[in-house]
Design a protein around this motif. Sequence first.
Motif, mmCIF file in Angstrom:
data_model
loop_
_atom_site.group_PDB
_atom_site.id
_atom_site.type_symbol
_atom_site.label_atom_id
_atom_site.label_comp_id
_atom_site.label_asym_id
_atom_site.label_seq_id
_atom_site.Cartn_x
_atom_site.Cartn_y
_atom_site.Cartn_z
ATOM 1 N N MET A 1 1.241 -1.582 0.488
ATOM 2 C CA MET A 1 -0.304 -0.267 -0.437
ATOM 3 C C MET A 1 0.998 1.300 -0.148
ATOM 4 S SD MET A 1 -2.769 1.656 2.880
ATOM 5 C CE MET A 1 -1.204 2.263 4.103
ATOM 6 N N THR A 2 0.280 1.712 -1.106
ATOM 7 C CA THR A 2 1.182 3.318 -1.121
ATOM 8 C C THR A 2 0.305 4.840 -0.696
ATOM 9 O OG1 THR A 2 0.301 3.567 -3.201
ATOM 10 C CG2 THR A 2 3.358 2.851 -2.564
ATOM 11 N N LYS A 3 0.544 5.818 -0.222
ATOM 12 C CA LYS A 3 -0.188 6.676 0.761
ATOM 13 C C LYS A 3 0.501 7.912 -0.252
ATOM 14 C CE LYS A 3 0.705 6.540 4.922
ATOM 15 N NZ LYS A 3 -0.086 7.026 6.315
ATOM 16 N N ASP A 4 -0.734 8.618 -1.066
ATOM 17 C CA ASP A 4 -0.206 10.006 -2.249
ATOM 18 C C ASP A 4 0.413 10.734 -1.184
ATOM 19 O OD1 ASP A 4 -0.841 8.415 -3.959
ATOM 20 O OD2 ASP A 4 -3.052 8.164 -4.889
ATOM 21 N N GLN A 5 1.188 11.557 -1.733
ATOM 22 C CA GLN A 5 1.033 12.780 -0.272
ATOM 23 C C GLN A 5 0.358 13.786 -1.361
ATOM 24 O OE1 GLN A 5 2.882 12.389 2.094
ATOM 25 N NE2 GLN A 5 3.004 9.923 1.909
ATOM 26 N N TRP A 6 -1.070 14.140 -1.464
ATOM 27 C CA TRP A 6 -1.420 15.625 -2.331
ATOM 28 C C TRP A 6 -1.907 16.027 -1.513
ATOM 29 C CZ3 TRP A 6 -6.316 12.404 -5.717
ATOM 30 C CH2 TRP A 6 -5.273 11.702 -6.916
ATOM 31 N N ASN A 7 -1.864 17.057 -1.368
ATOM 32 C CA ASN A 7 -2.250 18.363 -0.777
ATOM 33 C C ASN A 7 -4.216 18.898 -1.243
ATOM 34 O OD1 ASN A 7 0.001 19.791 0.797
ATOM 35 N ND2 ASN A 7 0.414 20.093 -1.330
ATOM 36 N N LYS A 280 -8.244 4.789 -6.436
ATOM 37 C CA LYS A 280 -7.556 5.085 -5.890
ATOM 38 C C LYS A 280 -9.168 5.110 -4.537
ATOM 39 C CE LYS A 280 -4.529 7.710 -7.240
ATOM 40 N NZ LYS A 280 -3.165 7.801 -6.698
ATOM 41 N N PHE A 281 -8.374 5.064 -3.023
ATOM 42 C CA PHE A 281 -8.789 5.011 -1.573
ATOM 43 C C PHE A 281 -9.001 6.075 -1.374
ATOM 44 C CE2 PHE A 281 -8.610 1.123 -3.663
ATOM 45 C CZ PHE A 281 -9.545 0.188 -3.822
ATOM 46 N N ALA A 282 -9.633 6.621 -0.098
ATOM 47 C CA ALA A 282 -9.604 7.636 0.851
ATOM 48 C C ALA A 282 -10.312 6.613 1.774
ATOM 49 C CB ALA A 282 -10.319 9.347 0.001
ATOM 50 N N CYS A 283 -9.358 7.743 3.029
ATOM 51 C CA CYS A 283 -9.893 7.248 4.158
ATOM 52 C C CYS A 283 -10.132 8.755 5.758
ATOM 53 C CB CYS A 283 -9.008 6.148 5.377
ATOM 54 S SG CYS A 283 -9.956 6.117 7.086
ATOM 55 N N LEU A 284 -11.584 9.010 5.513
ATOM 56 C CA LEU A 284 -11.683 9.789 6.991
ATOM 57 C C LEU A 284 -12.050 9.395 7.974
ATOM 58 C CD1 LEU A 284 -12.924 13.311 6.588
ATOM 59 C CD2 LEU A 284 -15.056 11.822 7.014
ATOM 60 N N PHE A 301 -4.635 6.807 -0.633
ATOM 61 C CA PHE A 301 -4.096 6.038 -0.948
ATOM 62 C C PHE A 301 -4.664 4.702 -1.843
ATOM 63 C CE2 PHE A 301 -7.342 4.040 2.340
ATOM 64 C CZ PHE A 301 -7.714 3.196 1.656
ATOM 65 N N THR A 302 -3.211 4.205 -2.476
ATOM 66 C CA THR A 302 -3.309 3.045 -3.154
ATOM 67 C C THR A 302 -2.830 1.829 -2.697
ATOM 68 O OG1 THR A 302 -1.315 3.059 -4.129
ATOM 69 C CG2 THR A 302 -3.192 4.547 -5.045
ATOM 70 N N ILE A 303 -3.600 0.578 -2.859
ATOM 71 C CA ILE A 303 -3.075 -0.412 -3.029
ATOM 72 C C ILE A 303 -2.349 -1.548 -3.371
ATOM 73 C CG2 ILE A 303 -5.460 -1.469 -0.904
ATOM 74 C CD1 ILE A 303 -6.663 -3.457 -2.719
ATOM 75 N N ASP A 304 -1.528 -2.508 -3.286
ATOM 76 C CA ASP A 304 -0.109 -3.693 -4.688
ATOM 77 C C ASP A 304 -1.815 -4.244 -4.481
ATOM 78 O OD1 ASP A 304 1.296 -0.593 -4.009
ATOM 79 O OD2 ASP A 304 2.304 -2.298 -2.360
ATOM 80 N N THR A 305 -1.317 -4.871 -5.739
ATOM 81 C CA THR A 305 -2.110 -5.852 -6.899
ATOM 82 C C THR A 305 -1.221 -6.747 -7.072
ATOM 83 O OG1 THR A 305 -2.732 -4.547 -8.489
ATOM 84 C CG2 THR A 305 -4.682 -4.526 -5.996
#
Length: 305
Positions: A1-7, A280-284, A301-305
């Motif tokens: 899993m990787t987290k996107d460094q987005w603003n 992509k996915f998001a968590c609040l 974040f995304t998940i590695d498949t």
Amino acid sequence: MTKDQWNWCCEGDIYMIRMLSGKKRPMNPIPIVVGEGHIILMFNTYPESISSHGMSKERHIWDTLIKYSNDGGKHWSLAQPVFILEHFNNRSPYYCAIGPGHGIKLDSGRLVVTGHTKSPDEMGQLFVIVSDDDGKTWKKGGDIPFAISNGNAVTGDECQAVEVAPNSVVINCRTSGSYPRMQCYSSNGCDTFGRSELKPTLIEPKHGCEGSILGFGAPNSVDQKSWVLFSNPANENARCNLSVRLSTDGCNTWSKPKTLQSGDSAYSDLIGFTHDCQQKFACLFERLCSKNLYHIDFVIFTIDT
């Protein structure tokens, strides 16, 4: 899993919803996207004077309301009551709470909202209500059995549902005491439920904490198979280490947790979306910044498949 460094920024306006008039507060929002621009928002209300600890000790102080939007949330209907209590036959729970977190729309078109009841003199009970007309009317689904641990009945608390295959629904639940998460299973769109079981892999803090569950299409699947993500504070001692897990077999087994927030964290809700042709996915989620002060954070974040 990787987290996107987005603003993260808002594209467009933020629309405020006037929920209530009078001295009541809204709680436990349940949004459901029914179709393009069509959103349902169901929620509970309680008197402002009642603390969260007092809600299960006074009878019938709660209401369940619903609002509708046909333009993506820009404008909303007036709140209308949802008469949940009439579906409980002779039982009259003191406290009846939906969710919290999102509801779901099944492949069949049925809408599903989960919840739980409490009374001072009896065990709490999970319930599900369903709608087959896009949220205009609601009815109670099948009775959800207790799980059994060492001969003792265990019931769930705050919960969410996920469809893992057409009409196959899993409800994932918070528990109390020192139990792990609980799961309940239906093979007919919540008309009836079979077994309920505790999932030792899905640890949670003592006395439990809300968690979120989200289904999405398995990559390269040709048989409508769904994969499932689950988020909660993956720690047995404290509300910290907010993490996500992945199940590729209908919530039977789960991956090791991947941390989104290592510090103090609590309630969460998951969503999936597509961006630049990528899933992509998001968590609040809640993040504790200082004593009794929570911030609401949002991570993609995304998940590695």
